[in-house]
Scaffold this active site. Structure first.
Site, PDB file in Angstrom:
ATOM      1  CB  SER A  40     -29.720  24.046  36.356  1.00  0.00           C
ATOM      2  OG  SER A  40     -29.675  22.640  36.523  1.00  0.00           O
ATOM      3  CE  LYS A  72     -27.120  25.476  38.309  1.00  0.00           C
ATOM      4  NZ  LYS A  72     -25.840  24.913  38.341  1.00  0.00           N
ATOM      5  CG  HIS A  77     -30.237  23.367  41.150  1.00  0.00           C
ATOM      6  ND1 HIS A  77     -29.109  22.803  40.576  1.00  0.00           N
ATOM      7  CD2 HIS A  77     -31.286  22.826  40.489  1.00  0.00           C
ATOM      8  CE1 HIS A  77     -29.464  21.961  39.622  1.00  0.00           C
ATOM      9  NE2 HIS A  77     -30.782  21.960  39.546  1.00  0.00           N
ATOM     10  CG  ASN A  78     -25.210  22.995  41.322  1.00  0.00           C
ATOM     11  OD1 ASN A  78     -26.244  23.243  40.714  1.00  0.00           O
ATOM     12  ND2 ASN A  78     -24.040  23.001  40.733  1.00  0.00           N
ATOM     13  CD  GLU A 112     -26.542  18.534  40.133  1.00  0.00           C
ATOM     14  OE1 GLU A 112     -27.172  19.460  39.591  1.00  0.00           O
ATOM     15  OE2 GLU A 112     -25.337  18.314  39.880  1.00  0.00           O
TER      16      GLU A 112
END
Ligand code: 6PG
Length: 482
Positions: free
Chosen positions: A128, A183, A186-187, A190
């Site tokens: 990222s 991940k 994480h997104n 986000e």
């Protein structure tokens, strides 16, 4: 001298990662499906470096030190499988393939297992930080075959972002698709962070009637508080950016949000695992709603334009909004960590949540000061089931409560949609209510379908059925939970 690592895929992320590896003293062999791209790279950004090109997969394999480390920086999906299929016959046992794309983690689970059969190690790694992160220090989240990690670790930790204490924002996440799962979360986070910021912007713009310069100043100030983060920082830049006619560019951008799928996958996984990931999922739906532009334009006409003026002291509202944003953000991360905890338990990944927070501390899109506090919370209690119970975060939630309710109520009152901030508050209200109305729901299920219920005055696991009308039978349906 042979190459330390090979990278396939010379789009912007691939090129920048290669240049970053080169800066740290690694000899990288670069390959792309189209040969011209290799030449363009070697004669362009890679000129004068130690980077070497390979025009075929065989050449790439021949130019690498054993065990070979080959990183795919290609589009997630079939392209990854097709490269794996072509590489495997050229590799030796113990060689390592790494997928650095935004892959859906079940694909990584499958690839780790399939390659293990062939003696090849596979790492699925979240990367990222966008273009700049890749070039100067991304956050890297690797998982897969643990045997491969010692060979990849020095390179990944050298090129990754570092915290203010010089710790690498990269560590081993866990087996199988654990790296890509983290991940994905994480997104999702986000998506949530971005949605929360846009809700604050709409409240300020439509409710408080603020100018873009005023809003820019607010975000600059917020960035000096607990909200300090990359996304708040870029928002202040965006709000201050003027188009060629001197007007704010942001108002000329069509209000339909794109999405590539990682937020949606996060929501789907939450539903699959039964985790109330409400804020991120609302953020995905908010993007879906935004894309119904034509229908929204018609509906505004049909229902009449709403006035959404917020009366009162602007400064007081701005501070209330800041607190509401911060409290909602805590709920979003708390829900994201709940999801990771469930996935870790279900898959036996043994995730280290403090390490996850550390990996997100720098380099990535959601990097923020706040992640240090999350890391501290998991240092104190590695098994923390709800981030909001940690004393630091609990304190913020309690202190923000009244402002948060005020903002949520006002948004409902004047008709400013704030799905993430309001659903976060509703979640906390539900989570902190010992007795919810699900007793009535259970009664309804039993009434119409004999689905049975448990009783508060009997041990859990004992199921009862009532013949509610006197007309139904006494036979209950099977009790199971999906
Ligand atoms: C990152 C980002 C990146 C993602 C973009 C776009 O960590 O660098 O998460 O991986 O692709 O943010 O995502 P959407 O198109 O879904 O908004």
């Amino acid at each position: 001298m042979k190459g330390d690592i090979g990278v396939i895929g010379l789009a912007v992320m691939g090129q920048n990662l290669i240049l970053n590896m080169n800066d740290h003293g690694y000899k990288v062999v670069a390959h792309n499906r189209t040969a011209e791209k290799v030449d363009e790279f070697l004669q362009g950004p890679a000129k004068g470096t130690n980077i070497v090109g390979a025009y075929s997969l065989q050449e790439l394999v021949d130019k690498l030190e054993s065990p070979r480390k080959i990183m795919l920086m290609v589009r997630a999906g079939d392209v990854v499988d097709s490269f794996i299929d072509k590489l495997v016959p050229l590799l030796d046992k113990g060689d390592i393939i790494i997928d650095g794309g935004n892959t859906n983690f079940p694909d990584t689970n499958r690839r780790v297992a399939a390659l293990k059969e062939k003696g090849i190690h596979f790492i699925g790694s979240g990367v990222s930080g966008g273009e700049e992160g890749a070039r100067f220090g991304p956050s890297i989240m690797p998982g897969g075959s643990p045997e491969a990690w010692p060979f990849v670790k020095p390179i990944f930790q050298a090129i990754s972002a570092k915290t203010e204490n010089d710790e690498p924002c990269c560590d081993w996440v866990g087996n199988d698709g654990a790296g890509h799962f983290v991940k994905m979360v994480h997104n999702g986070i986000e998506y949530g962070d971005m949605q929360l910021i846009t809700e604050a912007y709409q409240f300020m713009k439509d409710g408080l009637g603020m100018t873009h310069d005023e809003m820019q100043s607010v975000f600059i100030e917020w960035n000096k508080t607990e909200l300090n983060s990359y996304l708040v920082e870029i928002t202040s830049d965006i709000l201050g950016y003027k188009d060629t006619d001197g007007e704010p560019l942001v108002e000329k951008i069509l209000d339909t949000a794109g999405q590539k799928g990682t937020g949606k996958w996060t929501g789907i996984n939450a539903l699959d695992m039964g985790i109330p990931l409400t804020l991120i999922t609302e953020s995905v739906f908010a993007r879906c709603l935004s894309s119904l532009k034509d229908q929204r334009v018609e509906a505004e006409e049909l229902f009449g334009k709403k006035e959404s003026i917020v009366e009162g002291d602007k400064q007081v509202w701005i501070e209330a909004l800041r607190q509401a944003l911060l409290a909602s953000k805590i709920i979003s991360y708390a829900q994201g960590f709940m999801l990771m905890r469930e996935a870790s338990n279900e898959n036996g990944w043994d995730l280290n949540y403090g390490n996850v927070a550390l990996m997100w501390r720098g380099g990535c899109i959601i990097r923020s000061a706040f992640l240090s506090n999350i890391r501290d919370a998991y240092d104190i209690d590695p098994e923390l089931s709800f981030l909001g119970s940690d004393s630091y975060f609990k304190g913020i939630l309690e202190n923000s409560m009244s402002a948060w309710r005020k903002v949520a109520a006002k948004s409902m009152d004047v008709g400013i949609p704030m799905p993430s901030m309001t659903s976060a508050l509703t979640f906390l209200d539900g989570y902190t209510t010992a007795r919810l109305p699900a007793n009535l729901l259970q009664a309804q299920r039993d009434y119409f379908g004999a689905h049975t219920y448990e009783r508060v005055d009997k041990p859990k696991g004992e199921f009862f059925h009532t013949n509610w009308t006197g007309k139904g039978g006494d036979v209950s349906s099977t009790t199971y939970n999906s």
